[in-house]
Design an enzyme around this catalytic site. Structure first.
Site, PDB file in Angstrom:
ATOM      1  CB  ALA A   1      -0.941  -0.006   1.207  1.00  0.00           C
TER       2      ALA A   1
ATOM      3  CE  LYS B   1      -6.496 -14.332 -10.063  1.00  0.00           C
ATOM      4  NZ  LYS B   1      -6.693 -13.583  -8.798  1.00  0.00           N
TER       5      LYS B   1
ATOM      6  CD  GLU C   1     -13.851 -13.504  -7.088  1.00  0.00           C
ATOM      7  OE1 GLU C   1     -13.000 -13.101  -7.899  1.00  0.00           O
ATOM      8  OE2 GLU C   1     -14.670 -14.415  -7.351  1.00  0.00           O
TER       9      GLU C   1
ATOM     10  CB  THR D   1     -10.878  -7.187  -3.976  1.00  0.00           C
ATOM     11  OG1 THR D   1     -11.102  -7.658  -2.640  1.00  0.00           O
ATOM     12  CG2 THR D   1     -11.792  -7.942  -4.933  1.00  0.00           C
TER      13      THR D   1
END
Length: 509
Positions: free
Chosen positions: A25, A87, A345, A347
């Site tokens: 981040a 992916k 998922e 995210t």
């Protein structure tokens, strides 16, 4: 600026930006800010080598490709530096029921008509015995099943990456420092605020250094040192819908070619991930501590691995949910400090990226205005709630009743927004995308069909096609995809010629 808002500030130009925390981040924020506004800002990032990062986001979604293009990051250099592979989607194994599998791919399935989506024509063909599996009409899904990949002209293949999160942070650090970001080594021991306690003035480090700033970005992970501990923004707990609150992770040696998809294998009280990189495989078990203790979870994971274990198991505790505000005063929380759902998922990095893009679009160069803060918070909440509903869908719509965990997921009440989507698809096969929502119609369709929802009816326009016309329509799509897939190289071979880092050993079957 609202006069009655205690967190509002006078319009003070933003020149000094302090990023608290590194990892994925922090360095993504630093990269974006420095590449776009580095000539206007003094950007400092403080992190400590003694504090480990969670390392979220080893599996990503296609929005990261866009992020790299915006920053002019060379894909081959990035993939070599992070030992990345491609992916094309996620294989969900045992989710609908034991031994019932499907793939949620990144591609578009079939061809829509202006009156109705492809799923209506597929359902009609399925009823007449003219259609094969829904996934047969998606290029990315078929390529994933065949372990094949290549870049196609005009962006003809949607893809993302599997990557080493630690190496990614290092890669972005080098990138950011090239645009003037200053890294400050040290532990943050206190956060200084103004007299009202609503604005951050500086960060004090263990060394005695004090870092002053105009805008602070909280990338301190689950600690949320700035947004939570200092400014007191409350955390909204979503564990009534998302029962998993733990993960145990290990790395293993590769035992064969890397497949172009993430494996998500449902277990008795959660699910296991397998993420293939060039040099190793990332593994983990996400689970509910109400149904499984840490020791049993670790044994379960270690008993379901392939290849030599390279790292000791590491337990990660989290609370699924979201900060009630992700921007308060002069502090913006990005990454785990702002909230966390779970990695099902992939995210996490997307939400980091969206927080960054949103901040760039609303960057308060001339000073912070409360209307911008309110808009930022509203958009952030709406986006993560859409993702939350999509993740809950995987757990709630299932035929599994073999354990207390899965029975609880089946029987729980879900948000009204998700209930509407499920009912709409079950009754009419319709899916409508909400503006600015991450997951498009085809993602919802793939997961709802994969989890076992069979629509009771579909659009009558599909019934107007005769057998020959419908068979030709469906067959043409399927045969075109099959032809393309046959021409693709193996994923492993493509990675090795495209981006393998010098000195690494090629995988063998």
């Amino acid at each position: 600026m609202r006069a009655d808002d205690p967190t509002a500030t006078a319009a003070k130009p933003i020149r000094r930006v302090v990023i608290a925390g590194g990892g994925t981040a922090g360095w993504m924020v630093a990269a974006a800010l420095s590449k776009t506004l580095g000539k206007l800002l003094d950007i400092k990032l403080v992190e400590s080598d003694e504090i480990s990062t969670v390392g979220v986001g080893e599996a990503t979604i296609p929005t990261l490709v866009t992020f790299h293009r915006l920053l002019d990051i060379n894909e081959q250099e990035f993939m070599a530096a992070t030992q990345a592979t491609f992916k094309l989607g996620i294989s969900f194994e045992n989710w609908r029921d034991v031994d019932r599998d499907y793939i949620h791919s990144f591609g578009v399935t079939g061809k829509d008509h202006w009156t109705a989506g492809f799923q209506h024509f597929w359902l009609e063909g399925h009823e007449r015995g003219l259609a094969s599996d829904y996934g047969d009409y998606c290029l990315e899904l078929r390529a994933a099943r065949a372990d094949r990949f290549a870049h196609l002209p005009r962006g003809g293949m949607n893809y993302a990456f599997h990557m080493d999160a630690g190496l990614y942070a290092r890669f972005l650090r080098r990138f950011s420092e090239g645009f003037g970001v200053q890294r400050v080594e040290g532990k943050i021991v206190s956060v200084q605020t103004d007299d009202s306690g609503t604005q951050i003035r500086s960060l004090r480090l263990e060394s005695g250094v004090e870092l002053e700033g105009d805008l602070f970005i909280d990338c301190t992970g689950f600690r949320a040192l700035l947004i939570g501990q200092t400014l007191g923004v409350e955390y909204e707990d979503w564990s009534q819908w998302l029962h998993c609150d733990r993960a145990v992770a290990v790395q293993t040696a590769s035992v064969g070619p890397a497949v172009p998809y993430t494996r998500s294998i449902a277990r008795d009280a959660g699910w296991q991930w397998r993420i293939p990189l060039q040099h190793r495989v990332g593994n983990g078990l996400v689970y509910s501590s109400r149904h499984l203790n840490d020791e049993t979870a670790t044994r379960t994971l270690l008993g379901n691995l392939e290849g030599e274990v390279l790292t000791p198991p590491r337990v990660i505790r989290f609370q699924p949910g979201q900060r009630r505000q992700t921007w308060r005063g002069n502090c913006v929380a990005i990454g785990l400090a702002s909230g966390f759902l779970e990695p099902i998922e992939s995210t996490s990095i997307h939400l980091i990226q969206r927080g960054i893009v949103r901040l760039m679009q609303m960057f308060p160069a001339a000073g912070i205005n409360q209307v911008d803060v309110d808009e930022y918070n509203q958009q952030t909440r709406a986006e993560i709630e859409h993702i939350r509903d999509f993740i809950i869908l995987h757990y709630h719509v299932t035929d599994r009743q073999d354990t207390a965990f899965w029975r609880g997921c089946r029987e729980m009440d879900v948000p009204a927004s998700l209930r509407h989507r499920i009912d709409l698809f079950r009754e009419s096969a319709r899916v409508f995308r909400i503006p600015n929502e991450l997951f498009a119609e085809n993602s919802w369709i793939q997961v709802m069909l994969g989890q076992g929802i069979v629509p009771r009816q579909h659009h009558p326009v599909a019934e107007l096609m005769g057998d020959a016309e419908l068979s030709s329509f469906l067959g043409g799509i399927r045969s075109g995809i099959e032809k393309t897939v046959r021409q693709l190289p193996s994923h492993q071979a493509y990675v090795e010629q495209y981006c393998r880092r010098p000195g690494t050993v090629a995988a063998t079957t």
